[in-house]
Write a protein that holds these residues in place. Structure first.
Motif, PDB file in Angstrom:
ATOM      1  N   LEU A   1       0.876  -1.175   0.000  1.00 54.65           N
ATOM      2  CA  LEU A   1       0.000   0.000   0.000  1.00 54.65           C
ATOM      3  C   LEU A   1       0.908   1.217   0.000  1.00 54.65           C
ATOM      4  CD1 LEU A   1      -2.659  -0.645   2.801  1.00 54.65           C
ATOM      5  CD2 LEU A   1      -3.145  -0.290   0.393  1.00 54.65           C
TER       6      LEU A   1
ATOM      7  N   PHE B   1       1.295   5.477   0.242  1.00 55.30           N
ATOM      8  CA  PHE B   1       0.616   6.660   0.751  1.00 55.30           C
ATOM      9  C   PHE B   1       1.379   7.906   0.340  1.00 55.30           C
ATOM     10  CE2 PHE B   1      -2.348   4.451   3.466  1.00 55.30           C
ATOM     11  CZ  PHE B   1      -1.718   3.241   3.705  1.00 55.30           C
TER      12      PHE B   1
ATOM     13  N   THR C   1      -5.588  11.553   9.020  1.00 53.31           N
ATOM     14  CA  THR C   1      -6.529  10.490   8.668  1.00 53.31           C
ATOM     15  C   THR C   1      -6.325   9.238   9.488  1.00 53.31           C
ATOM     16  OG1 THR C   1      -6.315  11.294   6.419  1.00 53.31           O
ATOM     17  CG2 THR C   1      -7.450   9.203   6.699  1.00 53.31           C
TER      18      THR C   1
ATOM     19  N   ALA D   1      -7.371   5.363   8.930  1.00 53.57           N
ATOM     20  CA  ALA D   1      -7.901   4.516   7.856  1.00 53.57           C
ATOM     21  C   ALA D   1      -8.026   3.075   8.326  1.00 53.57           C
ATOM     22  CB  ALA D   1      -6.967   4.589   6.652  1.00 53.57           C
TER      23      ALA D   1
ATOM     24  N   TYR E   1      -8.411  -0.880   7.011  1.00 52.58           N
ATOM     25  CA  TYR E   1      -8.233  -1.759   5.851  1.00 52.58           C
ATOM     26  C   TYR E   1      -8.520  -3.194   6.224  1.00 52.58           C
ATOM     27  CZ  TYR E   1      -5.787   1.886   3.205  1.00 52.58           C
ATOM     28  OH  TYR E   1      -5.466   3.030   2.519  1.00 52.58           O
ATOM     29  N   ASN E   2      -8.832  -3.994   5.223  1.00 53.63           N
ATOM     30  CA  ASN E   2      -8.967  -5.429   5.420  1.00 53.63           C
ATOM     31  C   ASN E   2      -7.538  -5.983   5.476  1.00 53.63           C
ATOM     32  OD1 ASN E   2      -8.772  -8.210   4.299  1.00 53.63           O
ATOM     33  ND2 ASN E   2     -11.006  -8.058   4.348  1.00 53.63           N
TER      34      ASN E   2
ATOM     35  N   LEU F   1      -5.890  -6.044   1.982  1.00 56.74           N
ATOM     36  CA  LEU F   1      -5.469  -4.644   2.033  1.00 56.74           C
ATOM     37  C   LEU F   1      -6.421  -3.747   1.242  1.00 56.74           C
ATOM     38  CD1 LEU F   1      -1.561  -4.524   2.112  1.00 56.74           C
ATOM     39  CD2 LEU F   1      -3.208  -4.736   3.942  1.00 56.74           C
ATOM     40  N   ASP F   2      -7.693  -4.139   1.220  1.00 56.62           N
ATOM     41  CA  ASP F   2      -8.712  -3.276   0.615  1.00 56.62           C
ATOM     42  C   ASP F   2      -9.113  -2.241   1.655  1.00 56.62           C
ATOM     43  OD1 ASP F   2     -10.382  -5.973  -1.120  1.00 56.62           O
ATOM     44  OD2 ASP F   2      -8.916  -4.505  -1.851  1.00 56.62           O
ATOM     45  N   LEU F   3      -9.379  -1.020   1.186  1.00 56.88           N
ATOM     46  CA  LEU F   3      -9.785   0.034   2.091  1.00 56.88           C
ATOM     47  C   LEU F   3     -11.219  -0.199   2.555  1.00 56.88           C
ATOM     48  CD1 LEU F   3      -9.226   2.793   3.404  1.00 56.88           C
ATOM     49  CD2 LEU F   3     -10.065   3.857   1.319  1.00 56.88           C
ATOM     50  N   ILE F   4     -11.455  -0.113   3.857  1.00 61.15           N
ATOM     51  CA  ILE F   4     -12.815  -0.222   4.390  1.00 61.15           C
ATOM     52  C   ILE F   4     -13.412   1.169   4.528  1.00 61.15           C
ATOM     53  CG2 ILE F   4     -14.264  -1.010   6.303  1.00 61.15           C
ATOM     54  CD1 ILE F   4     -12.048  -3.051   6.973  1.00 61.15           C
ATOM     55  N   LYS F   5     -12.713   2.044   5.258  1.00 58.22           N
ATOM     56  CA  LYS F   5     -13.178   3.430   5.388  1.00 58.22           C
ATOM     57  C   LYS F   5     -12.066   4.309   5.917  1.00 58.22           C
ATOM     58  CE  LYS F   5     -16.277   2.070   8.558  1.00 58.22           C
ATOM     59  NZ  LYS F   5     -17.431   2.205   9.467  1.00 58.22           N
ATOM     60  N   THR F   6     -12.230   5.639   5.730  1.00 55.89           N
ATOM     61  CA  THR F   6     -11.272   6.569   6.337  1.00 55.89           C
ATOM     62  C   THR F   6     -12.056   7.630   7.099  1.00 55.89           C
ATOM     63  OG1 THR F   6     -11.254   8.091   4.476  1.00 55.89           O
ATOM     64  CG2 THR F   6      -9.572   6.370   4.459  1.00 55.89           C
TER      65      THR F   6
END
Lengths: 68, 329
Positions: free
Chosen positions: B181, B183, B206, B208, B210-211, B215-220
């Motif tokens: 990932l 940034f 932020t 954040a 992630y799963n 490594l998928d974004l869940i929410k921020t």
């Protein structure tokens, strides 16, 4: 003889550490609770809270003495 | 019903507290270890903050500290180029693992048999604690100093965050990076929640989520100030975060709304962690103190006891202020 003095210094350190290790220890939260309880229980004897009677106060304002 | 939050302030450290970790729940309760720039990590009772002992031995600032699940072993990472393993029951130093640069992060596997270390030499190392003289397994790839290294996915994978602004997921056996990932800003903290496979990361303002597998974004969620550390509640109802403005923020995880913020620290907050039972969270700050905060303010737990205005005497507790409506003139 430096080896002799380091030996005595070491011995003194060991004695000091033995004393320190044998000190009674309690948890901070317990100590804090005990302190609080002691202060509340002895509040009536606390001069800072209750005040000192003027007669026994060594720091009272000096009153001038008149000589007859 | 607004109860005032009275944190428990744990003093003792003489320099900024940079890292803290909780153990799991043991028959003796749970424990917390704090890493400090004064080189003397401390072990405390997790629910009261009572000091239990200080691990003496490091010759430089301690940047990372961790406990194993049973709180029988502790590990610390320091600026003296070593990571040390300690017996958390006696306080004895068990192992010193020499590195080639400042060590920043240490993490035990669930069975406490392996120790993962990461630091400024950019290499992740896995030590087999049953064979300490053997050379560690090394995983290289990061292009700058590693800030945090964690075991994840049943100790089969490793997550590492570095100053090269990447977080990499490695497979322990193939030693290859499975996911990366990237940034725009340096990642300031990382937390892994095994139950739910969630990764909590902070960078800039932020927080954040992630799963941890994909490594998928869940929410921020964005905070009012630069955030240095965040922690998600074990039940995933809320998360807390702290950073540069000395305040601790509490957010609802589902709605992302800011619920509360607490002042108390006198310096930036470097680390926050929820306790294993979720009843409190601890924060470590530049001011050298740790503060324990209640998740459910007003609940009787640990040293906190709820006192209603009618009962004006209370011992062994922090007195909480109760709603003005109930006070009789």
């Amino acid at each position: 003889m430096s080896s002799n003095s380091t030996l005595t210094a070491m011995r003194r350190t060991v004695e000091q550490l033995k004393l320190e290790a044998s000190v009674e220890r309690i948890k901070v939260s317990q100590a804090a609770a005990d302190l609080q309880q002691f202060c509340l229980q002895n509040a009536s004897k606390d001069s800072l809270l209750v005040g000192v009677p003027a007669a026994s106060n060594p720091f009272r304002e000096p009153r001038s003495c008149t000589l007859l | 019903m607004a109860m005032r939050q009275t944190p428990l302030t744990c003093s003792g450290h003489t320099r900024p507290v940079v890292d803290l970790a909780f153990s799991g729940i043991t028959p003796y309760g749970y424990f917390l270890i704090s890493a400090c720039k004064d080189g003397k990590p401390m072990l405390r009772q997790g629910d009261t903050g009572d000091w239990i002992g200080t691990f003496l031995g490091h010759k430089g600032a301690v940047w990372g500290a961790t406990l194993n699940k049973e709180a029988t072993k502790a590990a610390t990472a320091a600026a003296d180029f070593t990571a040390k393993v300690w017996d958390a029951v006696t306080g004895d130093e068990v192992l010193t693992l020499a590195h080639k640069h400042i060590v920043k992060s240490v993490n035990f596997t669930q069975d406490s048999n392996f120790l993962l270390t990461g630091g400024n030499d950019k290499v992740l190392r896995i030590y087999d604690l049953s064979k300490p003289e053997a050379d560690p397994q090394e995983i290289a790839g990061h292009t700058s100093a590693i800030k945090k290294a964690l075991w994840c996915n049943n100790d089969q994978q490793i997550l590492s965050a570095a100053d090269d602004k990447t977080i990499r997921l490695w497979d322990k056996n193939t030693q290859e990076a499975v996911h990366t990932l990237s940034f725009d800003a340096s990642v300031t903290s990382m937390e892994y929640i095994p139950d739910g496979e969630i990764l909590v990361i902070t960078y800039g303002r932020t927080i954040a989520f992630y799963n941890a597998h994909s490594l998928d974004l869940i929410k921020t969620v964005d905070a009012p100030a630069s955030i240095h550390s965040a922690s998600l509640h074990p039940e995933k109802d809320f998360f807390v975060a702290g950073g540069d403005d000395f305040k601790l923020y509490k957010y609802d995880y589902t709605t992302k709304e800011e619920m509360e913020s607490y002042k108390g620290h006198f310096g930036p907050i470097h680390t926050v962690r929820f306790s294993p039972d979720g009843e409190l969270y601890a924060s470590g700050s530049e001011d050298g103190t740790l503060r324990l905060w209640q998740t459910a303010v007003g609940k009787t737990y640990g040293l906190w006891k709820c006192v209603l205005p009618e009962e004006l005497s209370s011992e062994n507790s922090e007195v909480l202020y109760c709603p003005p409506a109930e006070i009789k003139a």
